[in-house]
Enzyme design. Sequence first.
Site, short mmCIF file in Angstrom:
data_model
loop_
_atom_site.label_atom_id
_atom_site.label_comp_id
_atom_site.label_asym_id
_atom_site.label_seq_id
_atom_site.Cartn_x
_atom_site.Cartn_y
_atom_site.Cartn_z
N THR A 1 0.81 -1.33 -0.14
CA THR A 1 -0.02 0.00 -0.06
C THR A 1 0.93 1.29 0.06
O THR A 1 2.01 1.48 0.64
CB THR A 1 -1.10 -0.04 1.22
OG1 THR A 1 -1.82 1.30 1.08
CG2 THR A 1 -0.15 -0.30 2.68
N HIS B 1 3.87 -11.46 14.24
CA HIS B 1 4.94 -12.01 14.83
C HIS B 1 4.70 -13.58 15.37
O HIS B 1 5.57 -14.14 15.87
CB HIS B 1 5.47 -11.34 16.27
CG HIS B 1 6.72 -11.37 16.56
ND1 HIS B 1 7.59 -12.60 16.64
CD2 HIS B 1 7.56 -10.38 16.70
CE1 HIS B 1 8.81 -12.42 16.94
NE2 HIS B 1 9.05 -10.96 17.17
#
Length: 219
Positions: A141, A193
């Site tokens: 983006t 993560h």
Amino acid sequence: MTKKIPFAGVRKAITQRLSPGFHQALPVALMTEYQADALLEHRKLNNKPSITAYGVKATALALKKYPEMNVTFEADELIYHDEVNIAVAVDTPRGLRAPVIRNADQKSLRELTEIIDEFAEKGKRGEITLADQEGHSFTVTNLGMLGIAYFTPIINPPDCSILGMGTIASRPMITEKGVEPRKIGYLTLVFDHRVIDGVPASKFLREIRELLENPSKLE
């Protein structure tokens, strides 16, 4: 006069689609800068590909080098992909859409630019379909055209990471000749993560930066 509008329709659908990328993921953001003078010169000499196209191509080549980043999280399974299919965020009158460039690593900067421009036109006409937005494993983006340097985009499920491209701005830099103006670009990588650790994500972002600083490698 106070106006009340039900939270429904497109805005609610976008919220439902992106919520897992924020509430279920463990998002971590890494930020870096790159020297953009060579990219801008390369762009000028090559019929001006879009800046987003440079970002998509650099990301695609980095995904080939670091395949552990080319992963989606679906139904409690990690799926590692061979193809590099990258979604590109597009602003439309009906809200954010993210159509997919398939096999982005195999396309030239000019081809990527044409596809991205076509997405933008389809977005204005409200013609981006659900099928156009399926099958991605990474998203790019770009808010640079709005003067934004760093931002932390929400991961686009089922992807496990997303690259935010910021503006390219002039900044004084100390060189061998003294203080000179240089063009600097900004990048933010947000990753989940649960799936990806910080070191491989950092190496991946470093690879994107190095490719953008050496745009001839993107041809």
